[in-house]
Design an enzyme around this catalytic site. Sequence first.
Site, mmCIF file in Angstrom:
data_model
loop_
_atom_site.group_PDB
_atom_site.id
_atom_site.type_symbol
_atom_site.label_atom_id
_atom_site.label_comp_id
_atom_site.label_asym_id
_atom_site.label_seq_id
_atom_site.Cartn_x
_atom_site.Cartn_y
_atom_site.Cartn_z
ATOM 1 N N CYS A 146 -2.502 4.920 3.092
ATOM 2 C CA CYS A 146 -3.686 4.129 2.746
ATOM 3 C C CYS A 146 -4.688 4.139 3.896
ATOM 4 O O CYS A 146 -4.317 3.950 5.063
ATOM 5 C CB CYS A 146 -3.279 2.700 2.427
ATOM 6 S SG CYS A 146 -4.681 1.631 1.991
ATOM 7 N N CYS B 262 -5.815 2.068 -2.267
ATOM 8 C CA CYS B 262 -4.950 3.242 -2.466
ATOM 9 C C CYS B 262 -4.196 3.202 -3.791
ATOM 10 O O CYS B 262 -3.565 4.187 -4.167
ATOM 11 C CB CYS B 262 -3.964 3.361 -1.306
ATOM 12 S SG CYS B 262 -2.792 1.987 -1.169
ATOM 13 N N CYS C 209 0.827 -1.204 0.000
ATOM 14 C CA CYS C 209 0.000 0.000 0.000
ATOM 15 C C CYS C 209 0.861 1.253 0.000
ATOM 16 O O CYS C 209 2.061 1.205 0.258
ATOM 17 C CB CYS C 209 -0.904 0.034 1.247
ATOM 18 S SG CYS C 209 -1.997 -1.374 1.437
ATOM 19 N N CYS D 275 -2.573 -2.812 -3.554
ATOM 20 C CA CYS D 275 -3.835 -2.592 -2.853
ATOM 21 C C CYS D 275 -4.837 -1.961 -3.814
ATOM 22 O O CYS D 275 -4.502 -1.038 -4.570
ATOM 23 C CB CYS D 275 -3.602 -1.683 -1.648
ATOM 24 S SG CYS D 275 -5.107 -1.136 -0.819
#
Length: 323
Positions: free
Chosen positions: A12, A42, A8, A39
């Site tokens: 995030c 994000c 991430c 992810c």
Amino acid sequence: MKTTGIYCRPGCPSRLPRRDNVLFFTVAHDAEAAGFRACKRCQPNGVSPDGAQVETMTRICRFIEEAEEPASLQTLAQQAGLSPYHFQRLFKKIVGVTPKQYAAAHRAKQVRHHLQEHPTVTEAIYKSGFAASSTFYDQSTALLGMTHSQFRQGAPGTEMRVAICPCWLGLVLIAATAQGICAIALGDTAETLTAQLRADFPQAQFCQGDAAFETWVEQVICLIETPQAAADLPLDIQGTAFQRRVWQLLQTIPPGTTLSYGEVARQMGNPKAVRAVAQACARNPVAVAIPCHRVVGSDGSLKGYRWGRDRKQALLAKEATRT
């Protein structure tokens, strides 16, 4: 995150993992080469928001704050010149929360401020932007975490467990509600630490801790003594949506490293928010658990620290040595 195989951005909005389950990569390519996938919230392998988009969302945030009535998603999207669906996604990507969540956090901040500043509840209601008192009374408990009368009286009846322990930085005060730790403060005397806690919670009922609280105290002491130790502490802290985003990002900074206030602002997608980042660091209520001491000036200078610049320097020196 090692347990999920997902990587991430530092800011995030997903739930933070345990520190010992986290690896850090400089670029997305390195994370993917190590077998991690991006992810979907994000989108760390996507293009970062450009300056124009950030400026637009900043303008919308000011519009939300200044509106007398909560604006609809359609109205906010029209202000941004976007479709509601695209606006909603872009706002959450840049700000970290939905427009509705941002508005609720700002409304809660306004309610707390005006309840403290104005002599009557009625005046505070209308200063906070509520068109009708019935709306305020329906929402006040959710906004404040208690009734408005309890808040005005300093949270009477709220049981708070408190411990003051010695550590290598002097003394540390740890306070917690039933929901989690609400204060970690460093100081030289128990009297000063207790006086500050009573000033923040003048009507709270301080009581002895139970077994769960003693475990939290041990984890805090361990975190101070051994910064690399993983700690999964429940926190019961209040802050604006922006402050919470800053605090969440600070928890991703590994021990032995630092970021400048400007770098934090840039990682949040708002490079002009350097002063706001500094203010969020200064209002951090839980020392070490949210490591605001790892944020320094652009030239490497320590700048300020709520619990003393000497302690900030000592913490950074110890973390660098242990690393």
